[in-house]
Design a protein around this motif. Structure first.
Motif, PDB file in Angstrom:
ATOM      1  N   GLN A  57       0.827  -1.207   0.000  1.00 43.36           N
ATOM      2  CA  GLN A  57       0.000   0.000   0.000  1.00 43.36           C
ATOM      3  C   GLN A  57       0.865   1.263   0.000  1.00 43.36           C
ATOM      4  OE1 GLN A  57      -2.582  -0.471   3.378  1.00 43.36           O
ATOM      5  NE2 GLN A  57      -4.148  -1.543   2.189  1.00 43.36           N
ATOM      6  N   GLU A  58       1.941   1.258   0.784  1.00 38.21           N
ATOM      7  CA  GLU A  58       2.845   2.414   0.812  1.00 38.21           C
ATOM      8  C   GLU A  58       3.472   2.638  -0.562  1.00 38.21           C
ATOM      9  OE1 GLU A  58       5.742   1.582   3.808  1.00 38.21           O
ATOM     10  OE2 GLU A  58       4.307   1.744   5.450  1.00 38.21           O
TER      11      GLU A  58
ATOM     12  N   GLN B  38       2.228   1.703  -3.460  1.00 33.82           N
ATOM     13  CA  GLN B  38       1.191   2.161  -4.380  1.00 33.82           C
ATOM     14  C   GLN B  38       0.945   3.661  -4.216  1.00 33.82           C
ATOM     15  OE1 GLN B  38      -1.986  -0.549  -3.400  1.00 33.82           O
ATOM     16  NE2 GLN B  38      -1.489  -1.917  -5.111  1.00 33.82           N
ATOM     17  N   GLN B  39       0.955   4.146  -2.973  1.00 32.03           N
ATOM     18  CA  GLN B  39       0.777   5.572  -2.735  1.00 32.03           C
ATOM     19  C   GLN B  39       1.955   6.365  -3.299  1.00 32.03           C
ATOM     20  OE1 GLN B  39       0.234   5.773   1.496  1.00 32.03           O
ATOM     21  NE2 GLN B  39      -1.952   5.305   1.381  1.00 32.03           N
TER      22      GLN B  39
ATOM     23  N   HIS C 172       1.872   9.196  -6.298  1.00 26.19           N
ATOM     24  CA  HIS C 172       2.478  10.521  -6.146  1.00 26.19           C
ATOM     25  C   HIS C 172       3.455  10.789  -7.301  1.00 26.19           C
ATOM     26  CE1 HIS C 172       3.766  14.123  -4.105  1.00 26.19           C
ATOM     27  NE2 HIS C 172       5.022  13.730  -4.208  1.00 26.19           N
TER      28      HIS C 172
END
Length: 153
Positions: free
Chosen positions: A48-49, A51-52, A56
Protein backbone atom coordinates in the motif's frame (compact mmCIF):
# COMPACT_ATOMS: atom_id res chain seq x y z
CA UNK A 1 11.10 -35.90 32.16
CA UNK A 2 9.90 -39.20 30.74
CA UNK A 3 7.36 -39.47 33.52
CA UNK A 4 5.93 -36.03 32.75
CA UNK A 5 5.59 -36.92 29.05
CA UNK A 6 3.81 -40.17 29.91
CA UNK A 7 1.49 -38.33 32.28
CA UNK A 8 0.59 -35.77 29.58
CA UNK A 9 -0.07 -38.50 27.00
CA UNK A 10 -2.33 -40.27 29.45
CA UNK A 11 -4.27 -37.10 30.13
CA UNK A 12 -4.61 -36.38 26.39
CA UNK A 13 -6.05 -39.86 25.81
CA UNK A 14 -8.68 -39.23 28.48
CA UNK A 15 -9.94 -36.11 26.64
CA UNK A 16 -12.94 -36.98 24.43
CA UNK A 17 -12.16 -37.21 20.68
CA UNK A 18 -14.38 -34.27 19.68
CA UNK A 19 -12.53 -32.05 22.18
CA UNK A 20 -9.18 -33.26 20.88
CA UNK A 21 -10.21 -32.25 17.35
CA UNK A 22 -11.50 -28.91 18.66
CA UNK A 23 -8.20 -28.22 20.49
CA UNK A 24 -6.18 -29.24 17.42
CA UNK A 25 -8.27 -26.95 15.20
CA UNK A 26 -7.78 -24.08 17.65
CA UNK A 27 -4.02 -24.74 17.67
CA UNK A 28 -3.83 -24.65 13.87
CA UNK A 29 -5.93 -21.48 13.82
CA UNK A 30 -3.50 -19.89 16.27
CA UNK A 31 -0.52 -20.92 14.12
CA UNK A 32 -2.17 -19.62 10.93
CA UNK A 33 -3.13 -16.28 12.47
CA UNK A 34 0.39 -15.83 13.88
CA UNK A 35 1.95 -16.55 10.50
CA UNK A 36 -0.47 -14.12 8.82
CA UNK A 37 0.20 -11.43 11.41
CA UNK A 38 3.98 -11.57 11.07
CA UNK A 39 4.32 -12.18 7.32
CA UNK A 40 1.30 -11.31 5.21
CA UNK A 41 0.01 -8.17 6.97
CA UNK A 42 3.34 -6.22 6.96
CA UNK A 43 3.83 -7.13 3.31
CA UNK A 44 0.41 -5.78 2.42
CA UNK A 45 1.09 -2.56 4.31
CA UNK A 46 4.34 -2.14 2.35
CA UNK A 47 2.48 -2.75 -0.92
CA UNK A 48 0.00 0.00 0.00
CA UNK A 49 2.84 2.41 0.81
CA UNK A 50 4.49 1.67 -2.54
CA UNK A 51 1.19 2.16 -4.38
CA UNK A 52 0.78 5.57 -2.74
CA UNK A 53 4.35 6.54 -3.66
CA UNK A 54 3.71 5.43 -7.24
CA UNK A 55 0.53 7.50 -7.41
CA UNK A 56 2.48 10.52 -6.15
CA UNK A 57 5.15 9.93 -8.80
CA UNK A 58 2.43 9.76 -11.47
CA UNK A 59 1.07 13.14 -10.32
CA UNK A 60 4.55 14.65 -10.61
CA UNK A 61 4.99 13.05 -14.04
CA UNK A 62 1.72 14.59 -15.22
CA UNK A 63 2.78 17.99 -13.88
CA UNK A 64 6.04 17.72 -15.79
CA UNK A 65 4.22 16.82 -18.99
CA UNK A 66 1.95 19.86 -18.63
CA UNK A 67 4.89 22.26 -18.46
CA UNK A 68 4.92 24.48 -21.52
CA UNK A 69 7.94 24.32 -23.75
CA UNK A 70 9.84 27.54 -23.75
CA UNK A 71 10.45 29.41 -26.99
CA UNK A 72 13.84 28.94 -28.64
CA UNK A 73 16.35 31.57 -27.70
CA UNK A 74 20.07 32.07 -27.52
CA UNK A 75 21.55 30.33 -24.49
CA UNK A 76 23.21 32.60 -22.01
CA UNK A 77 26.90 32.11 -21.76
CA UNK A 78 27.89 29.80 -18.92
CA UNK A 79 30.58 32.34 -18.01
CA UNK A 80 27.95 34.95 -17.13
CA UNK A 81 26.46 32.71 -14.46
CA UNK A 82 27.14 34.29 -11.07
CA UNK A 83 25.63 33.88 -7.62
CA UNK A 84 23.90 37.25 -8.00
CA UNK A 85 22.45 36.44 -11.43
CA UNK A 86 21.29 33.01 -10.26
CA UNK A 87 19.57 34.53 -7.22
CA UNK A 88 17.94 37.20 -9.38
CA UNK A 89 16.69 34.61 -11.89
CA UNK A 90 15.21 32.48 -9.11
CA UNK A 91 13.44 35.39 -7.47
CA UNK A 92 12.19 36.65 -10.83
CA UNK A 93 10.68 33.19 -11.44
CA UNK A 94 8.85 33.41 -8.09
CA UNK A 95 11.06 31.02 -6.13
CA UNK A 96 12.35 31.42 -2.60
CA UNK A 97 16.12 31.31 -2.35
CA UNK A 98 16.89 29.60 0.95
CA UNK A 99 20.66 29.39 0.66
CA UNK A 100 23.24 30.58 -1.83
CA UNK A 101 26.99 30.09 -1.69
CA UNK A 102 29.74 30.55 -4.28
CA UNK A 103 33.06 28.82 -3.76
CA UNK A 104 35.92 27.26 -5.69
CA UNK A 105 34.41 27.37 -9.15
CA UNK A 106 30.90 26.36 -8.13
CA UNK A 107 27.64 27.85 -6.91
CA UNK A 108 25.51 25.97 -4.41
CA UNK A 109 21.90 27.08 -4.11
CA UNK A 110 18.81 25.86 -2.30
CA UNK A 111 15.43 27.02 -3.61
CA UNK A 112 11.79 26.26 -2.90
CA UNK A 113 8.56 26.88 -4.74
CA UNK A 114 5.63 25.31 -6.57
CA UNK A 115 6.82 22.20 -8.40
CA UNK A 116 5.87 23.48 -11.87
CA UNK A 117 7.86 26.67 -11.38
CA UNK A 118 10.90 24.84 -9.95
CA UNK A 119 10.96 22.42 -12.88
CA UNK A 120 10.55 25.24 -15.40
CA UNK A 121 13.40 27.19 -13.75
CA UNK A 122 15.69 24.13 -13.76
CA UNK A 123 14.80 23.50 -17.39
CA UNK A 124 15.68 27.08 -18.24
CA UNK A 125 19.07 26.72 -16.53
CA UNK A 126 19.74 23.54 -18.45
CA UNK A 127 18.67 25.16 -21.71
CA UNK A 128 21.07 28.02 -20.99
CA UNK A 129 23.82 25.38 -20.79
CA UNK A 130 24.48 25.64 -17.09
CA UNK A 131 26.56 22.66 -15.99
CA UNK A 132 24.94 20.82 -13.07
CA UNK A 133 27.34 19.19 -10.63
CA UNK A 134 24.66 18.02 -8.20
CA UNK A 135 20.87 18.16 -7.99
CA UNK A 136 18.60 16.95 -5.21
CA UNK A 137 14.82 17.35 -5.24
CA UNK A 138 12.46 16.87 -2.33
CA UNK A 139 8.68 17.12 -2.59
CA UNK A 140 6.82 18.74 0.29
CA UNK A 141 3.15 18.54 -0.63
CA UNK A 142 2.60 20.74 -3.68
CA UNK A 143 5.94 22.47 -3.17
CA UNK A 144 9.33 21.28 -4.28
CA UNK A 145 12.69 21.99 -2.70
CA UNK A 146 15.77 21.83 -4.91
CA UNK A 147 19.39 21.85 -3.82
CA UNK A 148 21.81 22.17 -6.67
CA UNK A 149 25.43 22.87 -7.42
CA UNK A 150 26.46 24.49 -10.71
CA UNK A 151 29.91 24.81 -12.21
CA UNK A 152 31.32 28.28 -12.82
CA UNK A 153 33.39 28.27 -15.99
Amino acid sequence: MLRIDQHMVAQWRRVPAYRQRLLQAMGWLLVASTVWHFTWAPGQMRVQELQQALAHQEVIKQQLQRLPSAPNRQPASAQTLTAASLSERAQRAGLQVQALEARAGRIEVSIEGPSEIVFAWLHELERDEARFLDLQLQAQGERLQAQLALALE
